[in-house]
Write a protein that holds these residues in place. Sequence first.
Motif, PDB file in Angstrom:
ATOM      1  N   PHE A   1       0.854  -1.193   0.000  1.00 36.32           N
ATOM      2  CA  PHE A   1       0.000   0.000   0.000  1.00 36.32           C
ATOM      3  C   PHE A   1       0.883   1.234   0.000  1.00 36.32           C
ATOM      4  N   LYS A   2       0.252   2.387  -0.154  1.00 41.79           N
ATOM      5  CA  LYS A   2       0.935   3.677  -0.044  1.00 41.79           C
ATOM      6  C   LYS A   2       0.103   4.591   0.835  1.00 41.79           C
ATOM      7  N   LEU A   3       0.790   5.397   1.625  1.00 46.08           N
ATOM      8  CA  LEU A   3       0.130   6.395   2.455  1.00 46.08           C
ATOM      9  C   LEU A   3      -0.210   7.623   1.627  1.00 46.08           C
ATOM     10  N   SER A   4      -1.374   8.187   1.890  1.00 46.13           N
ATOM     11  CA  SER A   4      -1.698   9.493   1.315  1.00 46.13           C
ATOM     12  C   SER A   4      -1.026  10.551   2.190  1.00 46.13           C
ATOM     13  N   ASN A   5      -0.994  11.777   1.714  1.00 48.94           N
ATOM     14  CA  ASN A   5      -0.422  12.861   2.516  1.00 48.94           C
ATOM     15  C   ASN A   5      -1.198  13.034   3.819  1.00 48.94           C
ATOM     16  N   GLU A   6      -2.513  12.890   3.766  1.00 47.51           N
ATOM     17  CA  GLU A   6      -3.334  13.016   4.980  1.00 47.51           C
ATOM     18  C   GLU A   6      -3.016  11.887   5.960  1.00 47.51           C
TER      19      GLU A   6
END
Length: 120
Positions: free
Chosen positions: A69-74
Motif C-alpha cells: 500500500f501507499k500512504l496518502s499525505n493526509e
Amino acid sequence: MNIEYRRVPLTEDGLGPEEGPFLEPLGYVLFVEKACYFGVLPPIEILNEMFNEGSIVSNRNFNLLWSPFKLSNEEYRELVTAVETHPEWGGEVDTSFNGVAEDWGHWALIRSMEKFDSQR
C-alpha cells in the motif's frame, strides 16, 4: 491508521512458522515491531517505498509482511501526529533530512549517534 500484518521468524535454520495476522496502529508496527530507522519517522516517500514492497525485516529478526500500500499525505500527517503523541513508541519526527532515499538510513544512523553523544 491500522495495518494488518504477519510475522515470520528468521532463524538459524531458515524461516519459522508464520504468526498472525495482527492488526496494530501503523506507528506501533514502525517503532515497536520494526524499530524504525533509529527512532526517527522517515519522510513519506521513503515509507511508501517500504510499504509498497510489502515486507521488511524487524529489529527482532522477524520478516514483517503486509499487503502493499501507499500512504496518502493526509494519512502521513495522521501518522506524524500519532508518533508525536505516543511517547511509549520511542519515536520522533525530524524533518531536517533533505537528501535522496538511498541516503536516509545512513542519515538516521549518524543523527542518532550524534544525539547519543550529545546526551553523554
